[in-house]
Write a protein that holds these residues in place. Structure first.
Motif, PDB file in Angstrom:
ATOM      1  N   TRP A  18       0.852  -1.178   0.000  1.00 18.41           N
ATOM      2  CA  TRP A  18       0.000   0.000   0.000  1.00 18.41           C
ATOM      3  C   TRP A  18       0.895   1.237   0.000  1.00 18.41           C
ATOM      4  O   TRP A  18       1.817   1.357   0.826  1.00 18.41           O
ATOM      5  N   SER A  19       0.658   2.145  -0.942  1.00 18.36           N
ATOM      6  CA  SER A  19       1.480   3.352  -1.026  1.00 18.36           C
ATOM      7  C   SER A  19       0.739   4.428  -1.807  1.00 18.36           C
ATOM      8  O   SER A  19      -0.242   4.143  -2.489  1.00 18.36           O
ATOM      9  N   ASP A  20       1.245   5.645  -1.702  1.00 18.51           N
ATOM     10  CA  ASP A  20       0.680   6.759  -2.448  1.00 18.51           C
ATOM     11  C   ASP A  20       1.756   7.354  -3.340  1.00 18.51           C
ATOM     12  O   ASP A  20       2.939   7.346  -2.991  1.00 18.51           O
ATOM     13  N   SER A  52      -3.633   0.762  -3.685  1.00 20.56           N
ATOM     14  CA  SER A  52      -3.889   2.202  -3.601  1.00 20.56           C
ATOM     15  C   SER A  52      -4.048   2.674  -2.162  1.00 20.56           C
ATOM     16  O   SER A  52      -4.664   1.995  -1.328  1.00 20.56           O
ATOM     17  N   PHE A  53      -3.492   3.855  -1.902  1.00 15.91           N
ATOM     18  CA  PHE A  53      -3.645   4.525  -0.610  1.00 15.91           C
ATOM     19  C   PHE A  53      -3.480   6.014  -0.852  1.00 15.91           C
ATOM     20  O   PHE A  53      -2.450   6.445  -1.377  1.00 15.91           O
ATOM     21  N   GLU A  54      -4.478   6.795  -0.489  1.00 20.07           N
ATOM     22  CA  GLU A  54      -4.392   8.248  -0.644  1.00 20.07           C
ATOM     23  C   GLU A  54      -4.108   8.887   0.707  1.00 20.07           C
ATOM     24  O   GLU A  54      -4.878   8.723   1.648  1.00 20.07           O
ATOM     25  N   LEU A  55      -3.027   9.626   0.801  1.00 18.20           N
ATOM     26  CA  LEU A  55      -2.712  10.329   2.035  1.00 18.20           C
ATOM     27  C   LEU A  55      -3.753  11.407   2.334  1.00 18.20           C
ATOM     28  O   LEU A  55      -4.046  11.693   3.491  1.00 18.20           O
ATOM     29  N   VAL A 192       1.933   4.823   5.133  1.00 21.25           N
ATOM     30  CA  VAL A 192       2.537   4.100   4.027  1.00 21.25           C
ATOM     31  C   VAL A 192       3.981   4.564   3.814  1.00 21.25           C
ATOM     32  O   VAL A 192       4.342   5.675   4.217  1.00 21.25           O
ATOM     33  N   PRO A 193       4.818   3.683   3.203  1.00 23.89           N
ATOM     34  CA  PRO A 193       4.460   2.404   2.601  1.00 23.89           C
ATOM     35  C   PRO A 193       4.196   1.328   3.649  1.00 23.89           C
ATOM     36  O   PRO A 193       4.746   1.372   4.745  1.00 23.89           O
ATOM     37  N   PHE A 194       3.366   0.366   3.277  1.00 22.96           N
ATOM     38  CA  PHE A 194       3.077  -0.772   4.143  1.00 22.96           C
ATOM     39  C   PHE A 194       3.115  -2.032   3.278  1.00 22.96           C
ATOM     40  O   PHE A 194       2.398  -2.135   2.288  1.00 22.96           O
ATOM     41  N   PHE A 195       3.971  -2.970   3.673  1.00 17.59           N
ATOM     42  CA  PHE A 195       4.184  -4.197   2.910  1.00 17.59           C
ATOM     43  C   PHE A 195       3.499  -5.366   3.626  1.00 17.59           C
ATOM     44  O   PHE A 195       3.664  -5.530   4.838  1.00 17.59           O
ATOM     45  N   VAL A 196       2.766  -6.170   2.884  1.00 22.32           N
ATOM     46  CA  VAL A 196       2.199  -7.404   3.426  1.00 22.32           C
ATOM     47  C   VAL A 196       2.770  -8.561   2.608  1.00 22.32           C
ATOM     48  O   VAL A 196       2.554  -8.649   1.395  1.00 22.32           O
ATOM     49  N   LEU A 197       3.504  -9.425   3.277  1.00 22.73           N
ATOM     50  CA  LEU A 197       4.203 -10.525   2.598  1.00 22.73           C
ATOM     51  C   LEU A 197       3.477 -11.837   2.853  1.00 22.73           C
ATOM     52  O   LEU A 197       3.235 -12.208   4.010  1.00 22.73           O
TER      53      LEU A 197
END
Length: 253
Positions: A18-20, A52-55, A192-197
């Protein structure tokens, strides 16, 4: 109810991020993940999915304020303090091979740009589109809420410009963006950023490549199918195959 993650594919590891586009640490995080993947022996079997992620979901398509003005108001800092903050992030980005020009940044909504990333994913160009948008925003001063700008950038990565324009004009991927954001909320992602592995491990922030590499290795070990060790006779006595069961002959008396 929609599942947060699709079923795992044996022998593969999925990394959802997830990031912007307007997040400076997201671009840095992308580079650091790439550095970690370069050291990861199973990198060819890792699938990266950009979420998608909107700040600022309420941002208008365009803002006339500069980055410095917005940060000064948000954090209650002086222009000199804000400039020092931006200089520090610029230096961190430069260490990752990125060129940031906050003075060129044109603020506004990134909703349309996120839709373009979803459109690119349908054509196998999601990663290229994400990279191009980040560079356009932080290095070139491109406006992420402008249809003409986004259409031109889509064409640069090999997408059909007319198809991209239509998809954005009609909002075909708007629901996909909102679904990503709903998933982020369900997971408790606030930054963000947020990583899911592997649908299991979460890593928050633009961590050092070695931290990300360790997470990749741990997640990889857990998503692999267990090794099969066969014990007993080679003729599989006492086992059933294709509906036929081997029954041992009774011992002679």
């Amino acid at each position: 109810m929609t599942a947060l993650f699709s079923p795992r594919t044996p022998g593969h590891l999925r990394v959802d991020i997830w990031s912007d586009i307007a997040c400076p640490w997201c671009y840095i995080g992308k580079r650091r993940l790439e550095s970690a993947l370069a050291q990861f022996e199973h990198r060819d079997r890792v699938e990266v999915v950009w979420r998608s992620f909107e700040l600022d979901p309420a941002a208008p398509p365009a803002l006339d304020q500069t980055m410095g003005e917005v940060l000064a108001k948000k954090y209650g800092r002086s222009p000199a303090q804000v400039q020092a903050m931006m200089d520090q992030v610029t230096a961190v980005a430069a260490a990752e091979g990125l060129s940031y020009h906050f003075d060129r940044a044109r603020l506004g909504s990134t909703f349309l740009a996120h839709q373009l990333i979803h459109h690119a994913a349908l054509h196998g160009q999601q990663g290229d589109m994400k990279e191009r948008l980040l560079r356009a925003y932080f290095s070139e001063g491109a406006r992420m809420g402008d249809l003409e700008t986004l259409t031109a950038l889509a064409e640069e990565v090999g997408l059909d410009s007319a198809a991209a324009r239509t998809a954005l004009s009609e909002g075909r991927h708007a629901d996909a963006v909102r679904q990503d954001e709903a998933q982020a909320q369900a997971l408790g992602i606030s930054g963000v950023p947020f990583f899911v592995l592997g649908g299991k491990y979460g890593v928050s922030g633009a961590q050092d490549p070695q931290v990300l590499l360790g997470a990749l290795q741990q997640a990889w070990a857990e998503v692999q199918p267990p090794a099969l060790v066969t014990l007993g006779d080679a003729d599989h006595a006492g086992a059933c195959e294709d509906g036929v069961c081997a029954v041992p002959e009774p011992a002679a008396r």
